[in-house]
Scaffold this motif. Structure first.
Motif, PDB file in Angstrom:
ATOM      1  N   ALA A 114      -1.186  11.466  -0.463  1.00  0.00           N
ATOM      2  CA  ALA A 114      -1.980  12.309   0.444  1.00  0.00           C
ATOM      3  C   ALA A 114      -1.598  13.771   0.242  1.00  0.00           C
ATOM      4  CB  ALA A 114      -1.734  11.890   1.884  1.00  0.00           C
ATOM      5  N   PRO A 115      -2.547  14.682   0.312  1.00  0.00           N
ATOM      6  CA  PRO A 115      -2.219  16.105   0.158  1.00  0.00           C
ATOM      7  C   PRO A 115      -1.329  16.579   1.304  1.00  0.00           C
ATOM      8  CG  PRO A 115      -4.505  15.834   0.894  1.00  0.00           C
ATOM      9  CD  PRO A 115      -3.998  14.467   0.551  1.00  0.00           C
ATOM     10  N   ALA A 116      -0.459  17.546   0.993  1.00  0.00           N
ATOM     11  CA  ALA A 116       0.455  18.089   2.007  1.00  0.00           C
ATOM     12  C   ALA A 116       0.462  19.598   1.894  1.00  0.00           C
ATOM     13  CB  ALA A 116       1.854  17.513   1.825  1.00  0.00           C
ATOM     14  N   GLY A 117      -0.457  20.243   2.594  1.00  0.00           N
ATOM     15  CA  GLY A 117      -0.547  21.695   2.579  1.00  0.00           C
ATOM     16  C   GLY A 117      -0.766  22.233   1.181  1.00  0.00           C
ATOM     17  N   ALA A 118       0.032  23.243   0.817  1.00  0.00           N
ATOM     18  CA  ALA A 118      -0.095  23.866  -0.507  1.00  0.00           C
ATOM     19  C   ALA A 118       0.924  23.316  -1.493  1.00  0.00           C
ATOM     20  CB  ALA A 118       0.066  25.381  -0.369  1.00  0.00           C
ATOM     21  N   LEU A 119       1.619  22.241  -1.136  1.00  0.00           N
ATOM     22  CA  LEU A 119       2.624  21.678  -2.030  1.00  0.00           C
ATOM     23  C   LEU A 119       1.962  21.000  -3.228  1.00  0.00           C
ATOM     24  CD1 LEU A 119       5.080  20.002   0.532  1.00  0.00           C
ATOM     25  CD2 LEU A 119       5.390  22.178  -0.666  1.00  0.00           C
ATOM     26  N   PRO A 120       2.528  21.168  -4.427  1.00  0.00           N
ATOM     27  CA  PRO A 120       1.998  20.443  -5.587  1.00  0.00           C
ATOM     28  C   PRO A 120       2.236  18.943  -5.414  1.00  0.00           C
ATOM     29  CG  PRO A 120       4.036  21.587  -6.155  1.00  0.00           C
ATOM     30  CD  PRO A 120       3.666  22.031  -4.782  1.00  0.00           C
ATOM     31  N   PRO A 121       1.496  18.099  -6.151  1.00  0.00           N
ATOM     32  CA  PRO A 121       1.531  16.645  -5.914  1.00  0.00           C
ATOM     33  C   PRO A 121       2.929  16.027  -5.897  1.00  0.00           C
ATOM     34  CG  PRO A 121      -0.270  17.183  -7.379  1.00  0.00           C
ATOM     35  CD  PRO A 121       0.482  18.450  -7.174  1.00  0.00           C
ATOM     36  N   HIS A 122       3.819  16.425  -6.825  1.00  0.00           N
ATOM     37  CA  HIS A 122       5.117  15.763  -6.882  1.00  0.00           C
ATOM     38  C   HIS A 122       5.982  16.103  -5.671  1.00  0.00           C
ATOM     39  CE1 HIS A 122       6.190  19.713  -8.523  1.00  0.00           C
ATOM     40  NE2 HIS A 122       7.478  19.406  -8.400  1.00  0.00           N
ATOM     41  N   LEU A 123       5.798  17.316  -5.108  1.00  0.00           N
ATOM     42  CA  LEU A 123       6.552  17.692  -3.910  1.00  0.00           C
ATOM     43  C   LEU A 123       5.901  17.130  -2.644  1.00  0.00           C
ATOM     44  CD1 LEU A 123       7.461  21.403  -4.758  1.00  0.00           C
ATOM     45  CD2 LEU A 123       8.870  19.357  -5.043  1.00  0.00           C
ATOM     46  N   ALA A 124       4.576  17.069  -2.665  1.00  0.00           N
ATOM     47  CA  ALA A 124       3.868  16.444  -1.539  1.00  0.00           C
ATOM     48  C   ALA A 124       4.278  14.979  -1.416  1.00  0.00           C
ATOM     49  CB  ALA A 124       2.359  16.553  -1.734  1.00  0.00           C
ATOM     50  N   ARG A 125       4.473  14.342  -2.569  1.00  0.00           N
ATOM     51  CA  ARG A 125       4.878  12.937  -2.587  1.00  0.00           C
ATOM     52  C   ARG A 125       6.259  12.755  -1.938  1.00  0.00           C
ATOM     53  NH1 ARG A 125       2.923   8.740  -5.522  1.00  0.00           N
ATOM     54  NH2 ARG A 125       4.329   6.987  -5.906  1.00  0.00           N
ATOM     55  N   LEU A 126       7.170  13.667  -2.240  1.00  0.00           N
ATOM     56  CA  LEU A 126       8.502  13.598  -1.639  1.00  0.00           C
ATOM     57  C   LEU A 126       8.422  13.776  -0.116  1.00  0.00           C
ATOM     58  CD1 LEU A 126      10.547  15.705  -4.220  1.00  0.00           C
ATOM     59  CD2 LEU A 126      10.898  13.278  -3.709  1.00  0.00           C
ATOM     60  N   ASP A 183       0.848  -1.191   0.000  1.00  0.00           N
ATOM     61  CA  ASP A 183       0.000   0.000   0.000  1.00  0.00           C
ATOM     62  C   ASP A 183       0.888   1.247   0.000  1.00  0.00           C
ATOM     63  OD1 ASP A 183      -1.983   1.848   0.224  1.00  0.00           O
ATOM     64  OD2 ASP A 183      -2.349   1.511   2.358  1.00  0.00           O
ATOM     65  N   THR A 184       0.842   1.988  -1.100  1.00  0.00           N
ATOM     66  CA  THR A 184       1.603   3.240  -1.190  1.00  0.00           C
ATOM     67  C   THR A 184       0.674   4.443  -1.334  1.00  0.00           C
ATOM     68  OG1 THR A 184       1.821   2.967  -3.586  1.00  0.00           O
ATOM     69  CG2 THR A 184       3.610   2.105  -2.222  1.00  0.00           C
ATOM     70  N   SER A 185      -0.579   4.252  -0.936  1.00  0.00           N
ATOM     71  CA  SER A 185      -1.555   5.336  -1.101  1.00  0.00           C
ATOM     72  C   SER A 185      -1.184   6.559  -0.265  1.00  0.00           C
ATOM     73  CB  SER A 185      -2.961   4.843  -0.714  1.00  0.00           C
ATOM     74  OG  SER A 185      -2.967   4.370   0.619  1.00  0.00           O
ATOM     75  N   GLY A 216       9.365  11.040   2.709  1.00  0.00           N
ATOM     76  CA  GLY A 216      10.300  11.361   3.779  1.00  0.00           C
ATOM     77  C   GLY A 216       9.724  11.031   5.150  1.00  0.00           C
ATOM     78  N   ASN A 217       8.442  11.387   5.356  1.00  0.00           N
ATOM     79  CA  ASN A 217       7.787  11.076   6.632  1.00  0.00           C
ATOM     80  C   ASN A 217       7.766   9.579   6.899  1.00  0.00           C
ATOM     81  OD1 ASN A 217       7.316  13.799   6.837  1.00  0.00           O
ATOM     82  ND2 ASN A 217       5.131  13.694   6.391  1.00  0.00           N
ATOM     83  N   HIS A 218       7.456   8.821   5.839  1.00  0.00           N
ATOM     84  CA  HIS A 218       7.375   7.358   5.963  1.00  0.00           C
ATOM     85  C   HIS A 218       8.753   6.781   6.322  1.00  0.00           C
ATOM     86  CE1 HIS A 218       5.866   3.311   5.184  1.00  0.00           C
ATOM     87  NE2 HIS A 218       6.949   3.081   4.466  1.00  0.00           N
ATOM     88  N   LEU A 219       9.775   7.249   5.645  1.00  0.00           N
ATOM     89  CA  LEU A 219      11.136   6.754   5.912  1.00  0.00           C
ATOM     90  C   LEU A 219      11.577   7.121   7.333  1.00  0.00           C
ATOM     91  CD1 LEU A 219      12.722   7.724   2.480  1.00  0.00           C
ATOM     92  CD2 LEU A 219      12.532   5.387   3.352  1.00  0.00           C
ATOM     93  N   PHE A 220      11.222   8.324   7.772  1.00  0.00           N
ATOM     94  CA  PHE A 220      11.604   8.768   9.108  1.00  0.00           C
ATOM     95  C   PHE A 220      10.960   7.882  10.176  1.00  0.00           C
ATOM     96  CE2 PHE A 220      11.389  11.249  12.984  1.00  0.00           C
ATOM     97  CZ  PHE A 220      12.623  11.886  13.018  1.00  0.00           C
ATOM     98  N   LYS A 221       9.671   7.593   9.997  1.00  0.00           N
ATOM     99  CA  LYS A 221       8.961   6.751  10.963  1.00  0.00           C
ATOM    100  C   LYS A 221       9.573   5.368  11.062  1.00  0.00           C
ATOM    101  CE  LYS A 221       4.449   9.025  10.624  1.00  0.00           C
ATOM    102  NZ  LYS A 221       3.074   8.920  10.102  1.00  0.00           N
TER     103      LYS A 221
END
Length: 390
Positions: free
Chosen positions: A77-89, A71-73, A93-98
């Protein structure tokens, strides 16, 4: 560290997107050429449903067979005002940190920060979060200097942002820059008095500063900024995330456990002192209050039983010994004190049985031998009196 680390497999710009996962297997040639042709059109339509190829598709080869779907959904997920490709990054990053992959997470946050600059995105809140998140990676990696730099950038974008302040304080402390750390921790506590880590650190650093600078240590501190009331109010009204709520609940539970433990230790000590002084009624109250805090503490029942025996409340003493033996079936004190309770209740047979149990557990208890002799004599006398009456 950080950007110099080797990228994980497939980490060019995040995990493969859904529209890339089945390249070459989802388009059917109208002219009949190009690639292996399926047995029938219907089988192909089922095998390429929603743009993903099924394991049993004739064109699937060895690709997906036997491997569970991941599951990579969360990446989309939206991340503030970031466009999709930056929100994805950022999400990656959050996933890797966790998952403890701090160097790889750092790379993703760096790519997102660079991407914002390239795209001319002006969103102070989102950039503040990205810098703060990257600072957390630096902190975990032991790079306090870069952590401080990123936290400072985050605070230039969003003054009085809690996480960058807290992370910068921790980085300052790790570098033994205690005055600056103290100022940041105190600023954090103006925003949120419930940050226990800041309270603990202020207490710890205060001792260090007194040792380092003497009684005039406060005069050597940098100025502590006054957080505007509007910022404090805004923070209080901000809804907590699930993680924040869980962390706060955990801290509250730990604090409550510490408070109970301190109260329990004090009450037990007071009870023991009162027993030594012969104040059995007051000691009884202390042990009873202890039991409301720790109802499964065996020693409390045997201690309270002493008080009850001294107060000639034999039935209650017996009940406390019963409770102790339920918790510790081989507790010598519980057997011995229950024997004394039985003796007080003139149940000499039960008293004799418990005393024999004590001596079986430990034959060297002189008091139990003496009591057994006395109880045996009382039992014999009772039996003789009963026989004479008949």
């Amino acid at each position: 560290m950080g950007n110099a680390q080797e990228k994980p497999p497939g980490s060019g710009g995040g995990a493969a997107r859904p529209d890339q996962a089945t390249a070459g297997s989802g388009t059917r040639s109208r002219g009949g050429g190009g690639g292996e042709k399926p047995q029938n059109d219907r089988a192909q339509e089922k095998g390429v449903a929603n743009g993903t190829q099924r394991e049993n598709s004739p064109a699937g080869g060895q690709g997906e067979q036997g491997s569970p779907a991941v599951d990579t959904s969360y990446l989309d997920a939206p991340a503030g005002a970031l466009p999709p490709h930056l929100a994805r990054l950022k999400n990656e990053g959050n996933h890797l940190f966790k998952h403890g992959q701090f160097g790889d997470a750092l790379e993703k946050y760096s790519q997102a920060i660079d991407g914002c600059a390239e795209a001319g995105i002006d969103s102070p809140e989102d950039l503040c979060i990205l810098y703060s998140n990257r600072a957390a990676c630096y902190l975990k990696d032991g790079n306090s200097t870069d952590c401080i730099q990123d936290c400072t950038k985050a605070l230039e974008l969003q003054s009085y942002s809690l996480k960058p302040l807290l992370r910068r304080a921790m980085a300052y402390e790790s570098l033994e820059r205690y005055r600056k750390a103290y100022v940041d921790y105190k600023t954090v506590l103006q925003i949120d008095t419930g940050v226990q880590a800041a309270h603990d650190s202020v207490h710890r650093i205060t001792k260090m500063l007194i040792e380092q600078d003497g009684p005039e240590w406060r005069e050597k501190l940098p100025e502590i900024p006054v957080v505007p009331l509007s910022v404090q109010q805004q923070h209080r009204e901000k809804p907590m995330s699930v993680e924040q709520a869980q962390a706060r609940a955990a801290r509250a539970a730990q604090e409550e456990a510490r408070r109970k433990e301190a109260r329990f230790t004090l009450l037990k000590h007071e009870g023991n002192s009162l027993v030594k002084k012969g104040n059995f009624e007051e000691a009884l109250e202390k042990y009873s209050e202890c039991l409301t805090l720790k109802p499964d503490e065996c020693a409390l029942y045997t201690n309270r039983a002493i008080c009850l025996l001294k107060l000639n409340r034999f039935e209650e003493a017996k009940q406390d010994c019963d409770s102790a033996l339920q918790l510790e079936p081989a507790n010598k004190k519980a057997f011995y004190r229950r024997a004394l309770a039985f003796k007080g209740l003139q149940d000499y047979l039960s008293a004799s049985s418990d005393l024999q149990e004590v001596l079986q557990l430990d034959p060297n208890i002189r008091e139990a031998e003496q009591e057994l002799e006395e109880v045996t004599g009382l039992l014999r006398k009772t039996l003789m009196d009963s026989a004479n009456r008949v």
